[in-house]
Each structure stands twice: as C-alpha cells, then as structure tokens.
Design a protein around this motif. Sequence first.
Motif, PDB file in Angstrom:
ATOM      1  N   LEU A 291     -23.965  46.617  45.606  1.00 58.68           N
ATOM      2  CA  LEU A 291     -25.035  47.195  44.784  1.00 58.68           C
ATOM      3  C   LEU A 291     -24.475  47.619  43.426  1.00 58.68           C
TER       4      LEU A 291
ATOM      5  N   ARG B 158     -24.135  44.696  41.213  1.00 61.76           N
ATOM      6  CA  ARG B 158     -25.423  44.231  40.692  1.00 61.76           C
ATOM      7  C   ARG B 158     -25.906  45.147  39.564  1.00 61.76           C
ATOM      8  N   MET B 159     -25.668  46.449  39.705  1.00 60.03           N
ATOM      9  CA  MET B 159     -26.069  47.402  38.660  1.00 60.03           C
ATOM     10  C   MET B 159     -25.307  47.135  37.362  1.00 60.03           C
TER      11      MET B 159
ATOM     12  N   LYS C  19     -23.874  44.290  36.485  1.00 57.40           N
ATOM     13  CA  LYS C  19     -24.311  42.989  35.964  1.00 57.40           C
ATOM     14  C   LYS C  19     -25.627  43.121  35.208  1.00 57.40           C
ATOM     15  N   LYS C  20     -26.557  43.890  35.763  1.00 54.80           N
ATOM     16  CA  LYS C  20     -27.846  44.113  35.092  1.00 54.80           C
ATOM     17  C   LYS C  20     -27.649  44.774  33.733  1.00 54.80           C
TER      18      LYS C  20
ATOM     19  N   ASN D  16     -31.845  42.030  45.877  1.00 52.15           N
ATOM     20  CA  ASN D  16     -32.616  42.112  44.635  1.00 52.15           C
ATOM     21  C   ASN D  16     -32.568  43.503  44.006  1.00 52.15           C
TER      22      ASN D  16
ATOM     23  N   ASN E 185     -31.019  46.342  42.007  1.00 52.90           N
ATOM     24  CA  ASN E 185     -29.936  46.453  41.021  1.00 52.90           C
ATOM     25  C   ASN E 185     -30.035  47.743  40.206  1.00 52.90           C
TER      26      ASN E 185
END
Length: 439
Positions: free
Chosen positions: A55, A58-59, A61-62, A300, A302
């Motif tokens: 997670l 993903r955070m 990357k966002k 999904n 993020n």
Amino acid sequence: MVRNGIKIATIGGGSSYTPEFVEGLINRYKELPVRELWLVDIEEGKEKLNIVGNLAKRMVKKANLPMKVYMTLNRKEALKNADFVTTQMRVGLLQARIKDERIPLKHGMIGQETNGAGGLFKALRTIPVVLDIAEEMTELCPNAWLINFTNPAGIVTEAVMRHSSHKKVIGLCNVPINMKMTITQLLDVPTDQISITFGGLNHMSYGLDVHVNGESRMDEVIELLADSDKQLTMKNIIPLPWDKDFVKGLGLVPSPYHRYYYKTSDILKNELEEFKVGKTRAEVVKQLEDELFELYKDPNLNIKPPQLEKRGGAYYSDAACNLISSIYNDKGDIQTLNIRNKGAITSLPNDTIVEINCIVTKQGPIPLAVGELPYSINGLIQQIKSFELAAIKAAVTGSYEQALLALCINPLITSDEKAKVILDEMLEAHKTYLPQFFK
C-alpha cells in the motif's frame, strides 16, 4: 544526512498506522526529501508488513515521488546508515494487549495498554527489545535520531536514555497535539495562533496555560471544559465529562488519560461491562485492524483510508513528521516531546524523561523551563515517575520484587494482595516475551 536524500527505518513497519506516516512523508516531501523508507518487522508480522508495504508503494507511486519503499525482516540491513529510526512496535502483537487488559479486569482492576498493570507489562516486554535496537544503532547508524512512538513512550524513552549508549532518543505521543487541535476547535481560532504550555509525563502531562496570539485564554478554556458538552477525548478513552467544580479547582487542562486517575471508579465500571461481553478496547482494536488490513489488501487502494481514524491515532502523522522535518531543517519551532528534563521542571530530577514543550533544532530538542509544578498535580506526577523508574529497573534486571513494587506504587492498583496475584498471572501469560524473569 545521506547525500542523495534521507533514509528512514521504521521498526514495526507492518503497523496499521504506517499509511498515515507515509502520507505525512509524502505531504512534506519538498522539505523532507525521503529517498529510502525501510519498513521492518518480525516473522510473525510478515503478512501485515507485505500488505502495508505494498500500500505504501502504491501511495508513493500515486504521488509520483522518487521515494523507494523497502520491506524487510532484517533489522540491521534497515538500520545501516539510517538518518532517522522510528519505533512503533507491539511486542507480543495485539494478543498481548488483550491479555494486558483482560487479566487486570478479571481481578477488578483497570485494564489499559499504557496505564496500570497493562502499561507495566507492555513496558516489561518492550524495553529489552528497544534497548537492543538502540545498541544496534550505535554500531550501524550512530548519528541517527531514534524517534520512539512505542507505548508507554515515556518509560521506553527513559529506559533507552538510562541504559543505552545511544543518547539521541526522543519520545513522541499524539496526545498533546490532539489536545491542541481540540482546544483550537473549542476556541474557534486558527491553529497557528494558539500555543499550549505542557508539563508533566507521558500520558500524565497537563496544559499549564493556553495562549492565543500571546494572550492567555486559560480561564475561558477552563470554563469550556466545565461544560459537559465540551470534552477533550480520544477514540480509545471513554468520554466521561469532567465535574465542573473539579476542573475549576484544578485550574489546568487535564489530558484524556487523566480520567483513569480522577474518574477511576467510573472508568472501571465501564471497562468491566465491556469485559463481560468480550468488547475491551483491545478486542475492538483487533476487529478494527482486521477490517483495515482487508482494505489495505485492495490493489486499487492508493491513499490512507479514512477508516484508519477509528483506530485512535489522530494527528500521529503530524507529530511524527513535524518532528523529523524540524530536526532535518533546523526549524527552531516548538513541539511537545518526551526528553531529558535538564532542570526544566524543577520538581523532577534533571535526568528523568518528562513531557514538555521544546525548541526543536538540528542538534535536538531544547526543553523550555516550566519551573515548579503546581501543588495540585505535583504529587500524582511524582507517584507516576516513581512507578516508571521501578518499571524500568524491573524490565532491565528481571526483578520480580521491582515489578511488584511498581504495581504497588501505581495508583490504579488498589490492593497489594491482588497486585501479587495479577503479577504472577501476567508473568505466566507473557512468559514467551519476558525471558529476563525466567532465567
């Protein structure tokens, strides 16, 4: 600092709080360029570490930031050349917290993770582990700051200061910032205009004065707190209203945790009701954590999910990231921290850890003098400090007698006979994590 950016190692990286910490780092990236975030855990926490770590990736990357997130069970690999090390662990996992709460309640005593018998046993399990980490830091990252969030934060921080060669340690708690944000709302003023003078110990500090734009508004705050609808509380503490005459007599701002000491019978009554139906705070937290980790698994997702706020760690990220950024950037701002007293509170020994306002610099926090504590709180604070010192001695030496002494000093343990029963039962329950008592 590392030339190409900051390296942070987070011990207990599989914690449900980690996404909030990551969010804080992302939001401050321009002033706090973290290039490596190492999330460290143990074998038993491997699954949660992977879920939270993915997670976190993903955070990042966002946010489109050049921050690398590493997940590892190798603590020494993570500590090597770190600039900051944060600790947010629970030795024995949530199952240990459930025992910390349920065993004292079985004997008619308050069960809570940082207060009373539960707080003692969390300290006994945690201190040896954090001391090991501190010694590894002396070898692998001697210039790094150890930022300890692990509860009981004051006791753990003092143990490191007294029994480790690594002295760059600061204890941190979200209670003062939580109190400040609540009082800001009560007074309906902008956050940057308010300052609160704190003094005392971790989970035992008081608001000694409240200023808005340099003008004391303490009398107004006391009046607001005397209103049963205006309460300082937290997710993990029953929001019992303060007696109007008591608050006015005290003349200070009590923290939410003071309910355990000033409203002991009411708190105990509520806890015993929860105990009977298997709904102690620890059991509620376990259910919340299970739900959070199901959310964290979503490929999904993020962002930090809003459900995390139910966990009870409001403003944790602000407190942690503000401290690291202020040291890194030599800001010289004022924060409430757990550090060595150095004469700031004259009624406590200079070498003990206190929770107090500090100016935060690159060289570390500088405590702001408070002087003598008011008579209304000095006795209770002295008693809790005595409890803390006995707890540290017990944790380091494995002394049964010191552990019993700590329990008997603590005001939440109301019977010396029951103290011994609780001590014996909890030692046996946590035997795996207390080798110093079973040599």
